[in-house]
Scaffold this motif. Structure first.
Motif, PDB file in Angstrom:
ATOM      1  N   ARG A  55       0.841  -1.192   0.000  1.00 18.12           N
ATOM      2  CA  ARG A  55       0.000   0.000   0.000  1.00 18.12           C
ATOM      3  C   ARG A  55       0.878   1.245   0.000  1.00 18.12           C
ATOM      4  NH1 ARG A  55      -4.419   0.272  -1.872  1.00 18.12           N
ATOM      5  NH2 ARG A  55      -4.794   2.154  -0.654  1.00 18.12           N
ATOM      6  N   PRO A  56       0.382   2.335  -0.557  1.00 17.02           N
ATOM      7  CA  PRO A  56       1.131   3.585  -0.450  1.00 17.02           C
ATOM      8  C   PRO A  56       1.325   3.955   1.026  1.00 17.02           C
ATOM      9  CG  PRO A  56      -0.693   3.797  -2.013  1.00 17.02           C
ATOM     10  CD  PRO A  56      -0.885   2.501  -1.306  1.00 17.02           C
ATOM     11  N   ARG A  97      -5.992   2.175   3.130  1.00 17.87           N
ATOM     12  CA  ARG A  97      -7.170   1.831   2.316  1.00 17.87           C
ATOM     13  C   ARG A  97      -7.311   2.856   1.195  1.00 17.87           C
ATOM     14  NH1 ARG A  97      -8.966   3.396   7.259  1.00 17.87           N
ATOM     15  NH2 ARG A  97      -9.760   1.364   7.916  1.00 17.87           N
ATOM     16  N   PRO A  98      -7.990   2.506   0.093  1.00 13.06           N
ATOM     17  CA  PRO A  98      -8.211   3.484  -0.978  1.00 13.06           C
ATOM     18  C   PRO A  98      -8.967   4.705  -0.460  1.00 13.06           C
ATOM     19  CG  PRO A  98      -8.763   1.272  -1.716  1.00 13.06           C
ATOM     20  CD  PRO A  98      -8.541   1.179  -0.245  1.00 13.06           C
ATOM     21  N   GLN A 151      -3.289  -6.735   1.777  1.00 11.36           N
ATOM     22  CA  GLN A 151      -3.158  -5.283   1.854  1.00 11.36           C
ATOM     23  C   GLN A 151      -2.353  -4.830   3.066  1.00 11.36           C
ATOM     24  OE1 GLN A 151      -4.158  -3.773  -0.728  1.00 11.36           O
ATOM     25  NE2 GLN A 151      -5.392  -5.417  -1.618  1.00 11.36           N
ATOM     26  N   ARG A 152      -1.612  -5.746   3.687  1.00  6.85           N
ATOM     27  CA  ARG A 152      -0.921  -5.418   4.932  1.00  6.85           C
ATOM     28  C   ARG A 152       0.544  -5.830   4.898  1.00  6.85           C
ATOM     29  NH1 ARG A 152      -4.191  -8.840   9.021  1.00  6.85           N
ATOM     30  NH2 ARG A 152      -2.272  -8.508  10.212  1.00  6.85           N
ATOM     31  N   PHE A 212       5.029  -0.283  -3.339  1.00  6.68           N
ATOM     32  CA  PHE A 212       5.247   1.133  -3.080  1.00  6.68           C
ATOM     33  C   PHE A 212       6.432   1.293  -2.133  1.00  6.68           C
ATOM     34  CE2 PHE A 212       0.810   0.632  -4.113  1.00  6.68           C
ATOM     35  CZ  PHE A 212       0.524   1.720  -4.929  1.00  6.68           C
ATOM     36  N   ALA A 213       7.297   2.231  -2.450  1.00  2.00           N
ATOM     37  CA  ALA A 213       8.407   2.523  -1.549  1.00  2.00           C
ATOM     38  C   ALA A 213       7.852   3.136  -0.266  1.00  2.00           C
ATOM     39  CB  ALA A 213       9.383   3.482  -2.212  1.00  2.00           C
ATOM     40  N   GLN A 214       8.123   2.490   0.851  1.00  3.28           N
ATOM     41  CA  GLN A 214       7.622   2.974   2.133  1.00  3.28           C
ATOM     42  C   GLN A 214       8.474   4.106   2.691  1.00  3.28           C
ATOM     43  OE1 GLN A 214       4.568   1.468   3.390  1.00  3.28           O
ATOM     44  NE2 GLN A 214       4.806   0.999   1.196  1.00  3.28           N
ATOM     45  N   ARG A 215       9.654   4.246   2.174  1.00  6.85           N
ATOM     46  CA  ARG A 215      10.587   5.311   2.557  1.00  6.85           C
ATOM     47  C   ARG A 215      11.572   5.463   1.399  1.00  6.85           C
ATOM     48  NH1 ARG A 215      10.921   0.791   5.080  1.00  6.85           N
ATOM     49  NH2 ARG A 215       9.581   1.575   6.731  1.00  6.85           N
TER      50      ARG A 215
END
Length: 329
Positions: free
Chosen positions: A20-21, A26-27, A47-48, A237-240
């Protein structure tokens, strides 16, 4: 999605990439509306990437591994025979994967009308998960989610010995969930994950049967999936801010990962699909039934519906449910 990046194996294991971004569990459409779909979405393992993910994933994987293949085969062929009635091959490829999982969970799946109701509810969930879902679509998705959760609770009470329900109840006995909805969300996720991806694999398998006269077995289905007949892409998605494949990427950067390598057709790493055997056995058994049946002539034509992360094969123009891609690539 941007062009696929190299080194998909490394991307699927990268510690700084998530599903997830960052800061968006959630969207946005679900976050604004709230409701049961938003509540289960943030609990779905798909999604986690939180601290409890690995333990819950291991539990779900063991539940699915304990499910006897023969039980899956029987249910898939029962649903395949039922689905081949008056509603045609498009209904067949949509209904059989999800209805098989539903039947294994003990849900009422004894008629074509019940299959159709299940597919309609799953399509409503898909529409609600679309990137620009309208408030009406989200409301319909919430209603469908509530109906599916109720059906799953009823199945637990009335059919605890159904094969997958039995595996679930015994495999999770004594496990302390973060809350009651988390366990319910995981059972719903089995239905959801069987939906579009299962339809893609089954539709491409049926096309193979039409063209060759042979129903593909498990290895043939793996070849079909690798050739684009199942989920083709996933997202990270890059989390950082981090280094990915030798280049620096900023936090929030979206990376597309190709899954067409034969070793990646069910993913890899923390989010590898735990339902691999269930999906392959369902499709194999249904296609065996289709190859030997005399109920309905095999389809004469087909067309392809492109979704962002997979392609579906349909056989009867205008006969398919509405196609809305959800935020689950």
């Amino acid at each position: 999605m941007p062009p696929t990046t190299p080194c998909p194996h490394a991307l699927l294991h990268h510690p700084d990439l998530g599903v997830r971004p960052p800061g968006q569990p959630r969207p946005a459409t679900l976050a604004r509306a709230g409701g049961p779909l938003a509540d289960v979405f943030v609990r779905w393992l798909r999604q986690r990437d939180d601290a409890r993910h690995a333990g819950e994933k291991a539990l779900l994987t063991q539940v699915l591994r304990s499910l006897p293949d023969e039980a899956v085969r029987r249910e898939a062929q029962r649903q395949a025979a039922m689905a081949a009635g008056e509603h045609g091959w498009d209904h067949w490829v949509w209904a059989v994967p999800a209805a098989t999982v539903a039947g294994l969970l003990g849900m009422n799946m004894g008629s074509v009308d019940e299959q159709r109701a299940l597919v309609r509810r799953l399509r409503a969930v898909a529409a609600a998960l679309a990137e620009n879902a309208s408030p009406c679509a989200v409301q319909a998705g919430n209603q469908a989610t509530e109906a599916l959760l109720l059906a799953l609770r009823d199945a637990e009470a009335t059919a605890p010995d159904a094969p997958l329900q039995h595996s679930w109840l015994h495999g999770t006995a004594g496990y302390r969930w973060a809350d009651a909805l988390t366990g319910q969300a995981h059972r719903l996720s089995m239905l959801w994950q069987s939906h579009e991806a299962g339809t893609a694999l089954l539709g491409h398998g049926l096309l193979h049967l039409v063209r060759t006269g042979l129903a593909p077995g498990r290895e043939g289905l793996r070849d079909i999936a690798s050739g684009g007949g199942a989920v083709r892409l996933t997202r990270r998605f890059a989390q950082r801010t981090t280094e990915v494949s030798g280049r620096l990427v900023a936090a929030g950067t979206l990376l597309a990962v190709s899954l067409t390598d034969r070793s990646l057709i069910f993913g890899e790493g923390p989010h590898r699909c735990p339902g691999e055997s269930l999906a392959l056995t369902t499709a194999e058994a249904a296609l065996e039934w289709a190859a030997g049946q005399t109920v309905r002539a095999l389809p004469a034509g087909h067309y392809t519906v492109a979704l962002p992360n997979m392609a579906l094969v349909m056989f009867e123009s205008g006969a398919s449910p509405t196609l809305d891609q959800g935020d689950v690539a």
